[in-house]
Design a protein around this motif. Sequence first.
Motif, PDB file in Angstrom:
ATOM      1  N   GLY A 107       0.934  -1.142  -0.170  1.00 19.43           N
ATOM      2  CA  GLY A 107      -0.159   0.062  -0.246  1.00 19.43           C
ATOM      3  C   GLY A 107       1.158   0.982   0.002  1.00 19.43           C
ATOM      4  O   GLY A 107       0.410   2.248  -0.147  1.00 19.43           O
ATOM      5  N   LEU A 108       2.065   0.973  -0.326  1.00 23.32           N
ATOM      6  CA  LEU A 108       3.065   2.733  -0.563  1.00 23.32           C
ATOM      7  C   LEU A 108       2.682   3.400  -1.145  1.00 23.32           C
ATOM      8  O   LEU A 108       3.055   4.154  -1.494  1.00 23.32           O
ATOM      9  N   ALA A 109       2.767   2.755  -2.555  1.00 24.42           N
ATOM     10  CA  ALA A 109       2.290   3.255  -3.361  1.00 24.42           C
ATOM     11  C   ALA A 109       0.489   3.509  -4.569  1.00 24.42           C
ATOM     12  O   ALA A 109       1.275   3.271  -5.721  1.00 24.42           O
ATOM     13  N   MET A 110       0.468   2.432  -3.213  1.00 22.87           N
ATOM     14  CA  MET A 110      -0.718   1.835  -3.677  1.00 22.87           C
ATOM     15  C   MET A 110      -1.684   3.038  -4.092  1.00 22.87           C
ATOM     16  O   MET A 110      -2.520   3.610  -3.199  1.00 22.87           O
ATOM     17  N   ALA A 159      -0.015  -8.332   3.266  1.00 22.15           N
ATOM     18  CA  ALA A 159       1.031  -7.138   2.892  1.00 22.15           C
ATOM     19  C   ALA A 159      -0.137  -5.858   3.607  1.00 22.15           C
ATOM     20  O   ALA A 159       0.489  -5.193   4.235  1.00 22.15           O
ATOM     21  N   PHE A 160      -0.929  -6.051   2.721  1.00 24.10           N
ATOM     22  CA  PHE A 160      -2.067  -4.905   2.606  1.00 24.10           C
ATOM     23  C   PHE A 160      -2.747  -5.139   4.007  1.00 24.10           C
ATOM     24  O   PHE A 160      -2.563  -3.916   4.418  1.00 24.10           O
ATOM     25  N   THR A 161      -2.524  -6.231   4.412  1.00 33.25           N
ATOM     26  CA  THR A 161      -3.704  -5.843   5.663  1.00 33.25           C
ATOM     27  C   THR A 161      -2.194  -5.733   7.385  1.00 33.25           C
ATOM     28  O   THR A 161      -2.782  -4.385   7.876  1.00 33.25           O
ATOM     29  N   LYS A 162      -1.055  -6.374   6.934  1.00 39.74           N
ATOM     30  CA  LYS A 162      -0.230  -6.228   7.830  1.00 39.74           C
ATOM     31  C   LYS A 162       0.275  -4.062   7.694  1.00 39.74           C
ATOM     32  O   LYS A 162       0.396  -3.584   8.967  1.00 39.74           O
ATOM     33  N   ALA A 163      -0.045  -3.656   6.588  1.00 42.44           N
ATOM     34  CA  ALA A 163       0.745  -1.885   6.639  1.00 42.44           C
ATOM     35  C   ALA A 163      -1.048  -1.168   6.993  1.00 42.44           C
ATOM     36  O   ALA A 163      -0.297  -0.223   7.547  1.00 42.44           O
ATOM     37  N   GLY A 221      -5.054  -1.632  12.483  1.00 44.19           N
ATOM     38  CA  GLY A 221      -5.633  -0.290  13.039  1.00 44.19           C
ATOM     39  C   GLY A 221      -6.933   1.309  11.566  1.00 44.19           C
ATOM     40  O   GLY A 221      -6.896   1.815  12.542  1.00 44.19           O
ATOM     41  N   LYS A 222      -6.965   0.172  10.899  1.00 48.28           N
ATOM     42  CA  LYS A 222      -7.715   1.081   9.895  1.00 48.28           C
ATOM     43  C   LYS A 222      -8.613   1.016   9.300  1.00 48.28           C
ATOM     44  O   LYS A 222      -8.541  -1.003   9.822  1.00 48.28           O
ATOM     45  N   THR A 223     -10.007   0.983   9.132  1.00 45.01           N
ATOM     46  CA  THR A 223     -10.744   0.622   8.085  1.00 45.01           C
ATOM     47  C   THR A 223     -10.867   0.678   7.261  1.00 45.01           C
ATOM     48  O   THR A 223     -10.097   1.802   6.200  1.00 45.01           O
ATOM     49  N   ILE A 224     -10.940  -0.646   6.678  1.00 44.04           N
ATOM     50  CA  ILE A 224     -11.187  -1.132   5.237  1.00 44.04           C
ATOM     51  C   ILE A 224     -12.143  -0.922   4.418  1.00 44.04           C
ATOM     52  O   ILE A 224     -13.305  -1.737   5.151  1.00 44.04           O
ATOM     53  N   MET A 272     -18.724  -4.911   3.211  1.00 43.83           N
ATOM     54  CA  MET A 272     -18.141  -4.826   4.709  1.00 43.83           C
ATOM     55  C   MET A 272     -16.730  -3.586   4.352  1.00 43.83           C
ATOM     56  O   MET A 272     -16.478  -3.537   3.783  1.00 43.83           O
ATOM     57  N   SER A 273     -16.764  -3.167   5.695  1.00 37.12           N
ATOM     58  CA  SER A 273     -15.668  -2.135   6.192  1.00 37.12           C
ATOM     59  C   SER A 273     -15.387  -2.446   8.014  1.00 37.12           C
ATOM     60  O   SER A 273     -16.180  -2.088   8.633  1.00 37.12           O
ATOM     61  N   PRO A 274     -14.788  -3.568   7.821  1.00 37.88           N
ATOM     62  CA  PRO A 274     -14.534  -3.494   9.125  1.00 37.88           C
ATOM     63  C   PRO A 274     -12.686  -2.604   9.135  1.00 37.88           C
ATOM     64  O   PRO A 274     -12.512  -2.296   9.121  1.00 37.88           O
ATOM     65  N   ARG A 275     -12.567  -2.931  10.492  1.00 36.84           N
ATOM     66  CA  ARG A 275     -11.985  -2.464  10.974  1.00 36.84           C
ATOM     67  C   ARG A 275     -10.978  -3.018  11.599  1.00 36.84           C
ATOM     68  O   ARG A 275     -10.942  -4.385  12.101  1.00 36.84           O
ATOM     69  N   LEU A 276      -9.583  -3.183  10.850  1.00 39.51           N
ATOM     70  CA  LEU A 276      -8.623  -4.087  10.699  1.00 39.51           C
ATOM     71  C   LEU A 276      -8.169  -4.095  12.069  1.00 39.51           C
ATOM     72  O   LEU A 276      -7.177  -3.305  12.675  1.00 39.51           O
ATOM     73  N   VAL A 277      -7.793  -5.191  12.975  1.00 40.80           N
ATOM     74  CA  VAL A 277      -7.275  -5.658  14.628  1.00 40.80           C
ATOM     75  C   VAL A 277      -6.016  -5.774  14.777  1.00 40.80           C
ATOM     76  O   VAL A 277      -4.687  -5.976  15.703  1.00 40.80           O
ATOM     77  N   GLU A 278      -6.127  -7.029  13.466  1.00 36.38           N
ATOM     78  CA  GLU A 278      -4.767  -7.390  13.422  1.00 36.38           C
ATOM     79  C   GLU A 278      -4.173  -7.796  11.536  1.00 36.38           C
ATOM     80  O   GLU A 278      -5.190  -8.051  11.286  1.00 36.38           O
TER      81      GLU A 278
END
Length: 125
Positions: A19-22, A60-64, A67-70, A80-86
């Motif tokens: 997600g660094l250049a996405m 890799a996307f979820t690791k980066a 804490g954010k909502t995707i 769905m729009s879950p908040r990533l907790v891990e």
Amino acid sequence: MRVLFGTIAATAVVLLACGLAMAEPLTLAIAKAVVVPDAAPGQVALNLKMTPDSGRAFAAFTKANVGKTIDLSVGGSVVMSPRLVEPILGGEVMISGRFAKGELRRLAEQISAGRAKATVDVSAQ
């Protein structure tokens, strides 16, 4: 020259996956989309099993983005729009919740037939 190009291409793929250049959502290559019984009695869930490459990119996307909502979208509509907790590392996601009767089956059929793509992106909210 060929090795340098391969290194540059591999680096670009890693940056995109993290997600660094996405600039666009990550499109998930789905190997299998099936409706399965949910933990809630009488409910169903949609299980999306990604291809190995897509599963690694999703991990890799979820690791980066912990804490954010995707937003997880199918066919351009957010389902769905879950908040990533891990990080999600297994290459599989389950979609469950309040859906119209038959909606998850329709989504599974569209994904399996190649008529709808599954994507993830960091939520704008």
